[in-house]
Design an enzyme around this catalytic site. Structure first.
Site, short mmCIF file in Angstrom:
data_model
loop_
_atom_site.label_atom_id
_atom_site.label_comp_id
_atom_site.label_asym_id
_atom_site.label_seq_id
_atom_site.Cartn_x
_atom_site.Cartn_y
_atom_site.Cartn_z
N SER A 56 0.93 -1.15 -0.03
CA SER A 56 0.02 0.10 0.11
C SER A 56 0.84 1.28 -0.02
O SER A 56 1.99 1.27 0.48
CB SER A 56 -0.83 -0.01 1.22
OG SER A 56 -1.70 1.23 1.07
N LYS A 107 -4.62 -6.78 3.15
CA LYS A 107 -4.63 -5.62 2.26
C LYS A 107 -5.88 -5.27 2.08
O LYS A 107 -6.43 -4.04 1.67
CB LYS A 107 -3.54 -5.72 1.48
CG LYS A 107 -3.71 -5.19 0.12
CD LYS A 107 -3.25 -3.50 0.74
CE LYS A 107 -3.22 -2.26 -0.23
NZ LYS A 107 -3.72 -2.21 -1.41
N HIS A 163 -7.49 -3.52 4.44
CA HIS A 163 -7.16 -1.98 4.29
C HIS A 163 -7.98 -1.16 3.33
O HIS A 163 -8.29 -0.20 3.63
CB HIS A 163 -5.61 -2.02 4.12
CG HIS A 163 -5.16 -0.73 3.92
ND1 HIS A 163 -5.18 -0.24 2.35
CD2 HIS A 163 -4.37 0.10 4.35
CE1 HIS A 163 -4.52 1.03 2.23
NE2 HIS A 163 -4.12 1.26 3.42
N ASN A 164 -7.94 -1.89 2.22
CA ASN A 164 -8.79 -1.10 1.24
C ASN A 164 -10.16 -0.85 1.67
O ASN A 164 -10.88 0.50 1.21
CB ASN A 164 -8.66 -1.84 -0.01
CG ASN A 164 -7.18 -1.51 -0.85
OD1 ASN A 164 -6.27 -1.55 -0.08
ND2 ASN A 164 -7.33 -1.56 -2.07
N GLU A 205 -10.17 2.09 3.84
CA GLU A 205 -9.63 3.28 2.94
C GLU A 205 -11.13 3.50 2.11
O GLU A 205 -11.39 4.86 2.37
CB GLU A 205 -8.77 2.97 1.87
CG GLU A 205 -8.56 3.78 0.54
CD GLU A 205 -7.66 3.05 -0.18
OE1 GLU A 205 -6.39 2.67 0.02
OE2 GLU A 205 -7.93 3.22 -1.40
C1 6PG Z 1 -3.24 1.46 -1.75
C2 6PG Z 1 -4.56 1.45 -2.45
C3 6PG Z 1 -4.45 0.85 -3.84
C4 6PG Z 1 -5.78 1.05 -4.45
C5 6PG Z 1 -6.36 2.23 -5.04
C6 6PG Z 1 -7.25 2.52 -5.87
O1 6PG Z 1 -3.11 1.03 -0.55
O2 6PG Z 1 -2.26 1.91 -2.20
O3 6PG Z 1 -5.59 1.04 -1.76
O4 6PG Z 1 -4.18 -0.49 -3.57
O5 6PG Z 1 -5.65 0.39 -5.39
O6 6PG Z 1 -6.47 3.05 -3.84
O7 6PG Z 1 -8.62 1.62 -5.31
P1 6PG Z 1 -9.95 1.89 -5.97
O8 6PG Z 1 -9.65 2.33 -7.40
O9 6PG Z 1 -10.56 0.85 -5.69
O10 6PG Z 1 -10.51 3.21 -5.25
#
Ligand code: 6PG
Length: 479
Positions: free
Chosen positions: A128, A182, A185-186, A189
C-alpha cells in the site's frame, strides 16, 4: 548471478518498487518486463540503480543468487498466473515468488498451495501507498511461509516506510493472510474516504463555505485527533482550482466514483464470514449509487424536504461534523479489524492485530496518528473482541455521540445523504442494545419456515405450532 532480488512487471508500481529496492544498501536488483522497451527505459533512466536487466525468464533466473527471490508487480488475475507459471518453470525448490499485486486472498491461497507442491515458496504480499509509497516506502503486508520470511524479512524491512522508528512491515500470517489484510485495508480506505466526503458535503451545504474555505477546515482538523494522510490530501484537493474554468476543481470533476473492486471484495468476504462491516459496505454502495447517472437523472425530482439546511452557528456545526466523523471512523476501523479477526479464525491464520495497526501507521493510504490508539488498545488487550470497546475509544465515542446523533438527524432532516455516518451510528447503537428485534425475526422465521428459536430462560430449541394450536414444542436445531 549477482542480484539478490528481482522484480517482474515494470509499470509504475513495479519500476518504483525496483528503484526503492535498488536504493537500499546491499541490494542488487534484477528487472524483467514482458515488453523489452520498459526494461530498457528503466535501466536507461536510472543508471544510479545499477539494475541487472533480463530479457527472458531464463536470463532472469540466472541473474539471481539463491534462494532466488522475485517480486511480481503485474495486474491481478490472469497476468499474475501467467508470470507465476513462468517463474515456477525457471526457479528451483527453496526459491521465493512474491506477488505484490492487489490479488484476491482466495486466489493467493490457491496459488500458494499449487506453488508449494513444487517446493518453491509463494508469498502473497499486500503493498500500500500508491506510486509514491512504492518508491519511497510502502506499507507491506506479506503472507506466505515462515521459511520465506527469513530471506524476505530483511529485504522488506529495508524498503518499507518507517513509522516511529519501526519499519511498516510484518509477517502477517501464512498463505493468503497478507492479501486478506490488504483487502481489509482497502475496505477501511473506502469507509474513511466516504466519511470525509460526507463531512465535506454537510459542511458545504450547511454553511455555504467554498471548497477553499473547507480546505482550511480540513487542514485544521489535520492538526488534531483526525490527523491522517487522507484528511491532508482532502485539503489539497479542495484547494485546487481548475486552470480552464477557474472553478474549484472538485466542482468540475464528474461526481461518479470509480472502484477497482477491493472494497467490494471486503464486503463480499465479510458477508460470507457474517461480519457486519456496514460502514465499509455503505461506502462501497455509495460509490455504486454515484455511478448510475441514468438512475440518478430519473430520480432527480423525487420529493424531498421543503427547507434546505441552514446552519445558525457555522463553527459549532463544523465541530459537530468533526466529532461525528471521528466517531464513525472508530466504527469503520473496529469493523475492519473485526473482519481480520474473523478471517484469521476461518482460515487458521495467527494474525497479530496490534502489529497490523502498527504497520499501517506509515506508508499506506490510511496512515494516521489514530492507528497508535489501535495499537495501544491491542497492546492492553490482545484478544479484544470489539475494538471500539477499548477505553480510549469509549471515551471518544462518549465525547462525540451527542454531536454524532445530531449530525445524522440534521442530515436526514435536510435530505442530505450521509450513509456512512448513519450506518456507523446504527451499528454502534445495535451493539449497545440490551435487546434487539432479532427476537421478532426469529419468531417470523419460525412462523413461515419452522426454523425454530432458542429461549432466554431455558436451554433447548423450540418451535411454535403456528398452523396448529400454537403450543410450543421442543424441536431439532435448524439454525
Ligand atoms: C493502496 C491503495 C491501492 C488501491 C487504490 C485504488 O493501498 O495503495 O489501496 O492499492 O488500488 O486506492 O482503489 P480503488 O480504485 O478501488 O479506489
Amino acid at each position: 548471478a549477482r542480484a539478490n532480488i528481482g522484480v517482474v512487471g515494470l509499470a509504475v508500481m513495479g519500476s518504483n518498487l525496483a528503484r526503492n529496492l535498488a536504493s537500499r544498501e546491499g541490494n542488487v536488483v534484477a528487472v524483467y518486463n514482458r515488453s523489452r522497451a520498459k526494461t530498457d527505459e528503466l535501466v536507461r533512466d536510472h543508471p544510479e540503480a545499477g539494475f541487472v536487466p533480463a530479457f527472458s525468464y531464463d536470463e532472469f533466473a540466472a541473474s539471481l543468487v539463491k534462494p532466488r527471490t522475485a517480486v511480481i508487480m503485474v495486474k491481478a488475475g490472469g497476468p499474475t498466473d501467467a508470470v507465476i507459471d513462468e517463474l515456477v518453470r525457471v526457479f528451483e525448490p527453496g526459491d521465493i515468488i512474491v506477488d505484490g499485486g492487489n490479488a484476491l486472498f482466495s486466489d493467493t491461497i490457491r496459488r500458494e498451495k499449487a506453488v508449494r507442491e513444487t517446493g518453491i515458496n509463494f508469498v502473497g504480499m499486500g503493498v500500500s501507498g500508491g506510486e509514491e509509497g512504492a518508491l519511497l516506502g510502502p506499507s507491506l503486508m506479506p503472507g506466505g511461509s515462515d521459511e520465506s520470511w527469513i530471506t524476505l524479512g530483511p529485504i522488506l524491512r529495508s524498503i518499507a516506510a518507517v513509522a516511529e522508528g519501526e519499519p511498516c512491515v510484518t509477517h502477517i500470517g501464512h498463505d493468503g493472510a497478507g492479501h486478506f489484510v490488504k483487502m481489509v485495508h482497502n475496505g477501511i480506505e473506502y469507509a474513511d474516504m466516504q466519511l470525509i466526503a460526507e463531512a465535506y458535503d454537510l459542511i458545504r451545504r450547511g454553511t455555504g463555505k467554498t471548497p477553499a474555505e473547507i480546505a482550511d477546515v480540513f487542514a485544521e482538523w489535520n492538526r488534531g485527533e483526525l490527523e491522517s494522510y487522507l484528511i491532508e490530501i482532502t485539503a489539497e484537493v479542495l484547494r485546487q482550482v481548475d486552470a480552464e474554468t477557474q472553478k474549484p476543481l472538485v466542482d468540475v470533476i464528474l461526481d461518479q466514483a470509480g472502484a477497482k473492486g477491493t472494497g467490494a471484495w471486503t464486503v463480499q468476504t465479510a458477508l460470507s464470514l457474517g461480519v457486519p462491516v456496514s460502514g465499509i459496505a455503505e461506502a462501497t454502495f455509495a460509490r455504486s449509487l454515484s455511478s448510475h447517472p441514468e438512475q440518478r437523472s430519473v430520480s432527480r425530482d423525487l420529493p424531498g424536504p421543503a427547507d434546505a439546511l441552514d446552519v445558525a452557528d457555522a463553527d459549532a456545526f463544523i465541530e459537530e461534523v468533526r466529532l461525528a466523523l471521528y466517531a464513525s471512523k472508530i466504527v469503520a476501523y473496529s469493523q475492519g479489524f473485526d473482519e481480520i479477526r474473523a478471517g484469521a479464525a476461518e482460515y487458521g491464520w495467527d494474525i497479530d492485530l496490534g502489529a497490523v495497526s502498527k504497520i499501517w501507521r506509515g506508508g499506506c493510504i490510511i496512515r494516521a496518528q489514530f492507528l497508535n490508539r489501535i495499537a495501544d488498545a491491542y497492546a492492553a488487550t490482545p484478544d479484544l473482541p470489539v475494538l471500539l470497546t477499548a477505553p480510549y475509544f469509549v471515551e471518544a465515542l462518549g465525547r462525540g455521540q451527542d454531536a454524532w446523533r445530531r449530525i445524522v438527524q440534521t442530515a436526514a432532516g435536510a435530505g442530505i445523504p450521509a450513509p456512512a455516518f448513519s450506518s456507523s451510528l446504527a451499528y454502534y447503537d445495535g451493539l449497545r442494545a440490551e435487546r434487539l428485534p432479532a427476537a421478532l425475526i426469529q419468531g417470523q422465521r419460525d412462523f413461515f419456515g419452522a426454523h425454530t428459536y432458542k429461549r432466554i430462560d431455558k436451554d433447548g430449541t423450540f418451535h411454535t405450532l403456528w398452523s396448529g394450536d400454537r403450543t410450543e414444542i421442543e424441536a431439532e436445531d435448524t439454525h
